[in-house]
Every structure is written in C-alpha cells, then in structure tokens.
Scaffold this active site. Structure first.
Site, PDB file in Angstrom:
ATOM      1  N   ASP A  67     118.572  10.199  38.951  1.00  0.00           N
ATOM      2  CA  ASP A  67     119.490  11.009  38.807  1.00  0.00           C
ATOM      3  C   ASP A  67     119.081  12.452  39.298  1.00  0.00           C
ATOM      4  O   ASP A  67     117.946  12.694  39.477  1.00  0.00           O
ATOM      5  CB  ASP A  67     120.509  11.090  37.424  1.00  0.00           C
ATOM      6  N   ASP A 136     123.871   9.808  23.144  1.00  0.00           N
ATOM      7  CA  ASP A 136     125.186   9.029  23.288  1.00  0.00           C
ATOM      8  C   ASP A 136     125.164   7.787  23.822  1.00  0.00           C
ATOM      9  O   ASP A 136     126.046   7.127  24.190  1.00  0.00           O
ATOM     10  CB  ASP A 136     126.256   9.934  23.980  1.00  0.00           C
TER      11      ASP A 136
HETATM   12  C1  F6R Z   1     116.728  10.954  33.052  1.00  0.00           C
HETATM   13  C2  F6R Z   1     117.982  10.276  32.384  1.00  0.00           C
HETATM   14  C3  F6R Z   1     118.412  10.397  31.225  1.00  0.00           C
HETATM   15  C4  F6R Z   1     117.357  10.330  30.045  1.00  0.00           C
HETATM   16  C5  F6R Z   1     118.036  10.611  28.717  1.00  0.00           C
HETATM   17  C6  F6R Z   1     116.900  10.602  27.517  1.00  0.00           C
HETATM   18  O1  F6R Z   1     116.357  10.725  34.411  1.00  0.00           O
HETATM   19  O2  F6R Z   1     118.449   9.679  33.337  1.00  0.00           O
HETATM   20  O3  F6R Z   1     119.145   9.337  30.803  1.00  0.00           O
HETATM   21  O4  F6R Z   1     116.367   9.255  30.195  1.00  0.00           O
HETATM   22  O5  F6R Z   1     118.900  11.686  28.773  1.00  0.00           O
HETATM   23  O6  F6R Z   1     116.383  11.921  28.048  1.00  0.00           O
HETATM   24  P1  F6R Z   1     114.977  12.178  26.841  1.00  0.00           P
HETATM   25  O7  F6R Z   1     114.173  11.095  27.267  1.00  0.00           O
HETATM   26  O8  F6R Z   1     114.721  13.631  27.057  1.00  0.00           O
HETATM   27  O9  F6R Z   1     115.427  12.077  25.457  1.00  0.00           O
END
Ligand code: F6R
Length: 260
Positions: A67, A136
C-alpha cells in the site's frame, strides 16, 4: 490457518526469516509481498543480518509493497516506498528496479491501480506476502467494510488508523486521509501469507480475525479462506484467543519437515 504463538518479536522475526530464506533458496527469483508498519521490522532486521553475515542472496528476487499513502510528495520519508527502501530493500541486495509499490502520486490513480495489478501478475504473482494487522482488523489498508474480493484501489482511512499511524508523523494532521492498497482479493492471490501481530493492542483484532466470523467488518478474517495462511503472534497478541492451548499443542507437535 496456522497460528503460532511465540515468546516475542525477535522469535517471530527469526521464524518468518526462516520461511523467507527457504523460499529464496528454493526459488531465487521469488516474489515477496512487503508490508510497512512496525510489525515486520524484526523480519527485515533478521533478513538484513543474514544477508550481511551469511550472504543470503536477494539479487534475483522482486518485492511488491502492499500500500501507499495518497498525497505525500515523492521522497517523503514516511511514504511507504521510502519506508520499504530504508527498512528492507536498501539493506539487502534486491535490485532497486525489482522493488515496486502502488503509485499514490499518479495523476490517474485508478489507472495506476490497474497497472499495479498487472505488474504483480506479470511478475508471476506473489510467492510470500508479509502482513501486519491493524487494531480494526485491516490488512493492507483494507479498512472494515472492504469487499472481500477487492483489488488494488483507493481507500479512505478510518480515524483510528490515522491515530495509530500518527506516531510516524509530526502531527496527526499530517497523516493522509487517502491511500492506495492491494485489495483483499489481491492479497488472497499470494501463495503463502504470513501475518505478524505483536502486543496487547492487537489481541482483540487477532481474536476477531482468527476465531470470529469471516466478514468484511474484520478484513483480515478473509484469511480464514486462504489455503496457506500462517499467523505469528506473541503472547500478548494471543492473549484473547480461545484456542490458544490447541495452537500451542499443534505447533509443538508439528513434524519438522512441514516447515511453515
Ligand atoms: C502496512 C499495512 C498495514 C499495517 C497495519 C499494522 O503496509 O499494510 O496493514 O500492517 O496497520 O501496522 P503496525 O505493524 O505498525 O502495527
């Protein structure tokens, strides 16, 4: 879906790196699906260490990010293109031209999303997709309500995700509202998905997507339909799982030849 409960982030990084190392040794031109955020950092650290210390070779591998924010100027340190470069690809020998990400700065975002889908297909599809999960239940930036069959497209972040990600910016006002993300259908096409979740703040999301119903309200629950999904969690993230003892027992008795 295989749930593996490990003592902490370091052990998760090592086990995930074992799976990635086995893949790139078996298939040097492997296509890796790369996630940003904090969860995958121990994996990237361990892969960088193995590259440095043991010569683990990524010279023929390709990487596709999940993303990207919309509206950050090119080269912004928190753009996911930069984060992936800084945290992983610059630390190993993946050729820069083999590292791809959705273009959040394209004048025609819809066309850019289609081009990204086409590029993944042209590379032969993702062999192993690294994922984190949002509080979420989002994966990529597929927020609650995302179509389970969605492809790469523009999404609007919910406020909780903007708050969660504000730690990477000077202020929450700097966190973009819009993103482009691989869809759930895109992620489901990966041959193996490896999701990492650590910390008590992920416990509810883990419980919901592993043991709750498959439903768009919890995007990660779509992984219950994936033929090869591995969920690596630490004790805190596993703390709300009903079947934690069963997952532990299963993993402890898993034949070694099976790998992840
Ligand atoms: C990042 C992504 C998100 C993260 C998610 C968890 O490329 O696609 O889905 O994996 O927001 O983020 P963290 O690991 O920072 O808690």
């Amino acid at each position: 879906m295989e749930v593996v409960i490990l003592p902490g982030a370091h052990q998760i990084g090592v086990l995930a790196a074992d799976a990635i190392e086995a893949l790139v040794r078996r298939k040097p031109h492997a296509v890796l699906g790369l996630a940003t955020g904090s969860s995958p950092l121990p994996i990237y650290d361990e892969l960088a260490r193995r590259h440095e210390a043991e010569g683990l070779d990524f010279s023929q591998a390709q990487g596709f990010s999940l993303d990207e924010y919309v509206g950050l100027e090119p080269g912004h340190p928190e753009s996911y293109r930069e984060v992936i470069r800084r945290e992983f690809t610059d630390r190993v020998n993946i050729a820069p031209e083999n590292v791809h990400g959705p273009n959040g700065a394209a004048p025609d975002l819809e066309a850019a999303c289609q081009e990204y889908e086409d590029a993944i297909k042209a590379a032969g599809g993702v062999d192993l997709q690294i994922l984190g999960v949002g509080t979420d239940g989002h994966i990529g930036f597929n927020e609650p309500g995302s179509s389970l069959a969605s492809r790469t497209r523009i999404k609007t972040l919910i406020e909780q995700t903007r708050k969660d990600n504000a730690r990477f910016f000077d202020s929450i006002d700097d966190v973009p509202h819009h993103v482009v993300t691989q869809g759930l259908g895109t992620i489901m096409d990966a041959r193996h998905v490896l999701l990492v979740a650590t910390g008590a703040q992920k416990a509810q999301a883990v419980r919901d997507f592993v043991e709750g119903p498959v439903a768009a309200i919890c995007a990660a629950s779509v992984l219950q339909l994936h033929p090869h999904a591995t969920i690596l969690v630490d004790e805190a993230a596993a703390s709300s799982l009903k079947l934690a003892d069963y997952y532990r027992h299963t993993y402890d008795n898993k034949p070694e030849w099976q790998g992840l």
